[in-house]
Design a protein around this motif. Structure first.
Motif, PDB file in Angstrom:
ATOM      1  N   PHE A 184       0.820  -1.208   0.000  1.00 48.71           N
ATOM      2  CA  PHE A 184       0.000   0.000   0.000  1.00 48.71           C
ATOM      3  C   PHE A 184       0.854   1.259   0.000  1.00 48.71           C
ATOM      4  CE2 PHE A 184      -3.470  -2.835   1.508  1.00 48.71           C
ATOM      5  CZ  PHE A 184      -4.321  -2.601   0.451  1.00 48.71           C
ATOM      6  N   ILE A 185       2.012   1.227   0.632  1.00 45.68           N
ATOM      7  CA  ILE A 185       2.935   2.361   0.547  1.00 45.68           C
ATOM      8  C   ILE A 185       3.373   2.550  -0.902  1.00 45.68           C
ATOM      9  CG2 ILE A 185       5.245   3.192   1.153  1.00 45.68           C
ATOM     10  CD1 ILE A 185       4.773   1.972   3.938  1.00 45.68           C
ATOM     11  N   ALA A 186       3.665   1.449  -1.577  1.00 47.67           N
ATOM     12  CA  ALA A 186       4.036   1.535  -2.996  1.00 47.67           C
ATOM     13  C   ALA A 186       2.879   2.107  -3.811  1.00 47.67           C
ATOM     14  CB  ALA A 186       4.437   0.160  -3.517  1.00 47.67           C
ATOM     15  N   ARG A 187       1.649   1.700  -3.506  1.00 43.34           N
ATOM     16  CA  ARG A 187       0.486   2.234  -4.231  1.00 43.34           C
ATOM     17  C   ARG A 187       0.309   3.724  -3.964  1.00 43.34           C
ATOM     18  NH1 ARG A 187      -3.417  -0.899  -6.872  1.00 43.34           N
ATOM     19  NH2 ARG A 187      -4.147   1.185  -7.375  1.00 43.34           N
ATOM     20  N   ILE A 188       0.593   4.159  -2.742  1.00 44.17           N
ATOM     21  CA  ILE A 188       0.487   5.588  -2.436  1.00 44.17           C
ATOM     22  C   ILE A 188       1.493   6.367  -3.281  1.00 44.17           C
ATOM     23  CG2 ILE A 188       0.887   7.314  -0.639  1.00 44.17           C
ATOM     24  CD1 ILE A 188      -0.221   5.156   1.361  1.00 44.17           C
ATOM     25  N   VAL A 189       2.718   5.885  -3.341  1.00 44.37           N
ATOM     26  CA  VAL A 189       3.745   6.556  -4.143  1.00 44.37           C
ATOM     27  C   VAL A 189       3.380   6.500  -5.625  1.00 44.37           C
ATOM     28  CG1 VAL A 189       6.178   6.489  -4.830  1.00 44.37           C
ATOM     29  CG2 VAL A 189       5.548   6.167  -2.435  1.00 44.37           C
ATOM     30  N   MET A 190       2.869   5.358  -6.071  1.00 45.47           N
ATOM     31  CA  MET A 190       2.482   5.229  -7.474  1.00 45.47           C
ATOM     32  C   MET A 190       1.358   6.198  -7.834  1.00 45.47           C
ATOM     33  SD  MET A 190       2.694   1.076  -7.886  1.00 45.47           S
ATOM     34  CE  MET A 190       1.616   1.016  -9.293  1.00 45.47           C
ATOM     35  N   SER A 191       0.498   6.528  -6.885  1.00 48.84           N
ATOM     36  CA  SER A 191      -0.607   7.438  -7.184  1.00 48.84           C
ATOM     37  C   SER A 191      -0.107   8.854  -7.454  1.00 48.84           C
ATOM     38  CB  SER A 191      -1.627   7.437  -6.040  1.00 48.84           C
ATOM     39  OG  SER A 191      -1.103   8.069  -4.894  1.00 48.84           O
ATOM     40  N   TRP A 192       1.103   9.173  -7.028  1.00 47.70           N
ATOM     41  CA  TRP A 192       1.677  10.490  -7.312  1.00 47.70           C
ATOM     42  C   TRP A 192       2.062  10.628  -8.786  1.00 47.70           C
ATOM     43  CZ3 TRP A 192       5.640  10.182  -2.770  1.00 47.70           C
ATOM     44  CH2 TRP A 192       4.956  10.250  -1.553  1.00 47.70           C
ATOM     45  N   TYR A 193       2.217   9.495  -9.460  1.00 50.31           N
ATOM     46  CA  TYR A 193       2.628   9.468 -10.858  1.00 50.31           C
ATOM     47  C   TYR A 193       1.559   8.727 -11.669  1.00 50.31           C
ATOM     48  CZ  TYR A 193       7.006  10.563  -8.535  1.00 50.31           C
ATOM     49  OH  TYR A 193       7.961  11.135  -7.746  1.00 50.31           O
ATOM     50  N   PRO A 194       0.521   9.430 -12.106  1.00 49.71           N
ATOM     51  CA  PRO A 194      -0.613   8.746 -12.745  1.00 49.71           C
ATOM     52  C   PRO A 194      -0.290   8.096 -14.090  1.00 49.71           C
ATOM     53  CG  PRO A 194      -0.886  11.129 -12.814  1.00 49.71           C
ATOM     54  CD  PRO A 194       0.322  10.850 -11.971  1.00 49.71           C
ATOM     55  N   LYS A 195       0.810   8.430 -14.710  1.00 48.75           N
ATOM     56  CA  LYS A 195       1.131   7.849 -16.020  1.00 48.75           C
ATOM     57  C   LYS A 195       1.982   6.587 -15.920  1.00 48.75           C
ATOM     58  CE  LYS A 195       0.451  12.014 -18.526  1.00 48.75           C
ATOM     59  NZ  LYS A 195      -0.619  11.997 -19.420  1.00 48.75           N
ATOM     60  N   ILE A 196       2.175   6.063 -14.712  1.00 51.70           N
ATOM     61  CA  ILE A 196       2.950   4.831 -14.531  1.00 51.70           C
ATOM     62  C   ILE A 196       2.215   3.677 -15.215  1.00 51.70           C
ATOM     63  CG2 ILE A 196       3.575   3.080 -12.817  1.00 51.70           C
ATOM     64  CD1 ILE A 196       4.423   5.251 -10.963  1.00 51.70           C
ATOM     65  N   PRO A 197       2.925   2.878 -15.996  1.00 47.85           N
ATOM     66  CA  PRO A 197       2.285   1.711 -16.625  1.00 47.85           C
ATOM     67  C   PRO A 197       2.106   0.579 -15.611  1.00 47.85           C
ATOM     68  CG  PRO A 197       4.599   1.808 -17.222  1.00 47.85           C
ATOM     69  CD  PRO A 197       4.311   3.038 -16.410  1.00 47.85           C
ATOM     70  N   VAL A 198       0.957   0.561 -14.941  1.00 45.33           N
ATOM     71  CA  VAL A 198       0.737  -0.363 -13.825  1.00 45.33           C
ATOM     72  C   VAL A 198       0.720  -1.828 -14.246  1.00 45.33           C
ATOM     73  CG1 VAL A 198      -0.420   1.318 -12.366  1.00 45.33           C
ATOM     74  CG2 VAL A 198      -1.768  -0.050 -13.960  1.00 45.33           C
ATOM     75  N   GLY A 199       0.596  -2.093 -15.524  1.00 44.42           N
ATOM     76  CA  GLY A 199       0.590  -3.474 -15.990  1.00 44.42           C
ATOM     77  C   GLY A 199       1.976  -4.023 -16.275  1.00 44.42           C
TER      78      GLY A 199
END
Length: 82
Positions: A6-21
């Motif tokens: 969830f910490i990683a998801r919080i950080v990832m939410s700061w960068y919306p263009k990250i290719p989550v797949g």
């Protein structure tokens, strides 16, 4: 383990263009998204920001402290039994 995800998801939410797949982002996205989808129905984004990973991180931290912290319920019960 889920706390770190969830910490990683919080950080990832700061960068919306990250290719989550794609690797390595999918390592945090795949296990947490099934939990976050129903939570988003209860807690919609605030000001366009998804706060559900923060909610889950707080909930996991709270439950961990209540159950297995220094004065947690499971610790106190194990002391009484022993």
């Amino acid at each position: 383990m889920f706390s770190f995800l969830f910490i990683a998801r919080i950080v990832m939410s700061w960068y919306p263009k990250i290719p989550v797949g794609k690797f390595p982002y999918v390592l945090a996205y795949a296990p947490t998204e099934p939990i976050l989808i129903p939570t988003r129905k209860l807690i919609p984004p605030l000001g366009g920001v998804d706060v559900t990973p923060v909610v889950w991180f707080g909930l996991i931290s709270f439950l961990s402290e209540i159950l297995i912290g220094p004065q947690g319920l499971l610790v106190l019960l194990s002391q009484q039994v022993g």
